[in-house]
Write a protein that holds these residues in place. Structure first.
Motif, PDB file in Angstrom:
ATOM      1  N   LYS A 215       0.715  -1.125   0.119  1.00  0.00           N
ATOM      2  CA  LYS A 215       0.117   0.133   0.148  1.00  0.00           C
ATOM      3  C   LYS A 215       0.795   1.125  -0.029  1.00  0.00           C
ATOM      4  O   LYS A 215       0.573   2.078  -0.669  1.00  0.00           O
ATOM      5  N   GLU A 216       1.865   1.397   1.000  1.00  0.00           N
ATOM      6  CA  GLU A 216       2.780   2.513   1.150  1.00  0.00           C
ATOM      7  C   GLU A 216       3.590   2.576  -0.499  1.00  0.00           C
ATOM      8  O   GLU A 216       3.622   3.733  -0.880  1.00  0.00           O
ATOM      9  N   PHE A 218       2.680   1.735  -3.486  1.00  0.00           N
ATOM     10  CA  PHE A 218       1.665   2.073  -4.452  1.00  0.00           C
ATOM     11  C   PHE A 218       1.286   3.421  -4.284  1.00  0.00           C
ATOM     12  O   PHE A 218       1.287   4.197  -5.276  1.00  0.00           O
ATOM     13  N   SER A 219       1.072   3.986  -2.883  1.00  0.00           N
ATOM     14  CA  SER A 219       0.812   5.500  -2.883  1.00  0.00           C
ATOM     15  C   SER A 219       1.981   6.327  -3.290  1.00  0.00           C
ATOM     16  O   SER A 219       1.754   7.381  -3.731  1.00  0.00           O
ATOM     17  N   THR A 220       2.997   5.874  -3.111  1.00  0.00           N
ATOM     18  CA  THR A 220       4.430   6.478  -3.515  1.00  0.00           C
ATOM     19  C   THR A 220       4.280   6.787  -4.952  1.00  0.00           C
ATOM     20  O   THR A 220       4.471   7.819  -5.688  1.00  0.00           O
ATOM     21  N   SER A 222       1.560   6.121  -7.032  1.00  0.00           N
ATOM     22  CA  SER A 222       0.533   6.979  -7.510  1.00  0.00           C
ATOM     23  C   SER A 222       0.966   8.632  -7.290  1.00  0.00           C
ATOM     24  O   SER A 222       0.635   9.549  -8.336  1.00  0.00           O
ATOM     25  N   ALA A 223       1.373   8.857  -6.148  1.00  0.00           N
ATOM     26  CA  ALA A 223       1.360  10.463  -5.846  1.00  0.00           C
ATOM     27  C   ALA A 223       2.666  11.021  -6.754  1.00  0.00           C
ATOM     28  O   ALA A 223       2.556  12.275  -7.087  1.00  0.00           O
ATOM     29  N   HIS A 226       1.318   9.656 -11.022  1.00  0.00           N
ATOM     30  CA  HIS A 226      -0.387   9.485 -11.218  1.00  0.00           C
ATOM     31  C   HIS A 226      -0.533   8.430 -12.064  1.00  0.00           C
ATOM     32  O   HIS A 226      -1.496   8.040 -12.660  1.00  0.00           O
TER      33      HIS A 226
END
Length: 289
Positions: A215-216, A218-220, A222-223, A226
């Motif tokens: 999760k961490e 993927f969040s990185t 994505s941020a 994009h």
């Protein structure tokens, strides 16, 4: 204050790259292209060809600047309409500055060997274009078309522009001699290969990230980019412990900063980077600015 300072520094860096590219382009035009009797291809080549036609058949000496600006009018419109306003404004600066410098700088031949002129002139031409691309701008002409196609169609259009240039140069060869056209093709081929090396934005890489913190990670990703990702659950064969693999495709110029950020999110993550030669489906493309 810091974001404003960073933005100003980025603008100055961008301006410096574009101006340096324009100066190098004009120097190359006078030191290699004109002294070697070459045609550089693209709008610059068409402008030079028109100069030669007016001089040879009509005994008229027309400056490079008005011809180049006129022929770049439609590509500049494409830039404003489809690519980005800042990108096009900096590109317009490159076009205007390089045009005036080409008219102002006197011819300074470095060598008269046609093969050396073709190869080293092509290297300098590709470097000048690469500096503009690093500055998030272009040298004008067919570069706008290539960037538009790579941005909208996710395709490597530089080889297509080389093919169009080769056709134009062969036509010029029928008017002024095939030797000149063939050496000009070597010049253009060398320039295209240099741009291929320096400009990686139209290429993508696939990331396979083995991590305990999907999760961490993927969040990185994505941020920063994009782009999306897919998470696969599996088992580490050595310790037979649960593992997750985050699969994502990013632009080539995003790979290093993404890996650095992933390391911050999970210092033990295992990252495998694979060059992506072909891709279909939805993929986020950043707009030029």
């Amino acid at each position: 204050m810091y974001p404003l300072y960073a933005s100003r520094m980025a603008s100055w860096k961008r301006l410096l790259l574009v101006c340096t590219g324009a100066l190098l382009f004009a120097f190359n035009m006078k030191s290699f292209v004109h002294s070697g009797g070459l045609l550089p291809g693209g709008i610059a080549g068409a402008s030079t060809l028109l100069q030669q036609i007016f001089s040879s058949f009509f005994s008229l000496s027309i400056p490079y600047t008005p011809i180049n600006l006129l022929l770049n009018a439609f590509p500049i419109f494409i830039g404003f309409r489809f690519i980005g306003k800042k990108f096009t404004l900096f590109s317009l600066l490159m076009i205007v500055l390089s045009s005036f410098l080409t008219d102002m700088i006197p011819v300074q031949p470095i060598t008269y060997d046609p093969l050396l002129v073709s190869v080293f002139g092509g290297l300098l031409n590709g470097l000048s274009i690469g500096l503009c691309l690093w500055g998030n701008a272009s040298s004008g002409g067919l570069d706008f078309i290539a960037i538009f196609l790579s941005q909208e169609k996710n395709m490597d259009a530089w080889n297509y522009t080389f093919a169009l240039n080769a056709v134009m140069l062969l036509i010029a060869g029928l008017l002024f001699g095939l030797d000149q056209a063939l050496y000009s093709i070597i010049f253009q081929f060398t320039s295209t290969q240099v741009v291929h090396v320096l400009y990686q934005k139209h290429r993508q890489h696939t990331l396979f990230i083995i991590t305990n913190h999907p999760k961490e990670v993927f969040s990185t990703i994505s941020a920063m980019t994009h782009h999306g990702a897919t998470v696969f659950d599996g088992t580490g064969a050595y310790l037979e412990e649960p593992r997750s693999m985050v699969y994502s495709v990013v632009d080539s110029d995003e790979v290093k900063p993404v890996i650095k950020a992933v390391r911050q999110a999970d210092s033990t993550a295992f990252v495998n980077v694979v060059r992506t030669d072909q891709m279909t489906g939805r993929f986020f493309q950043r707009k030029e600015d």
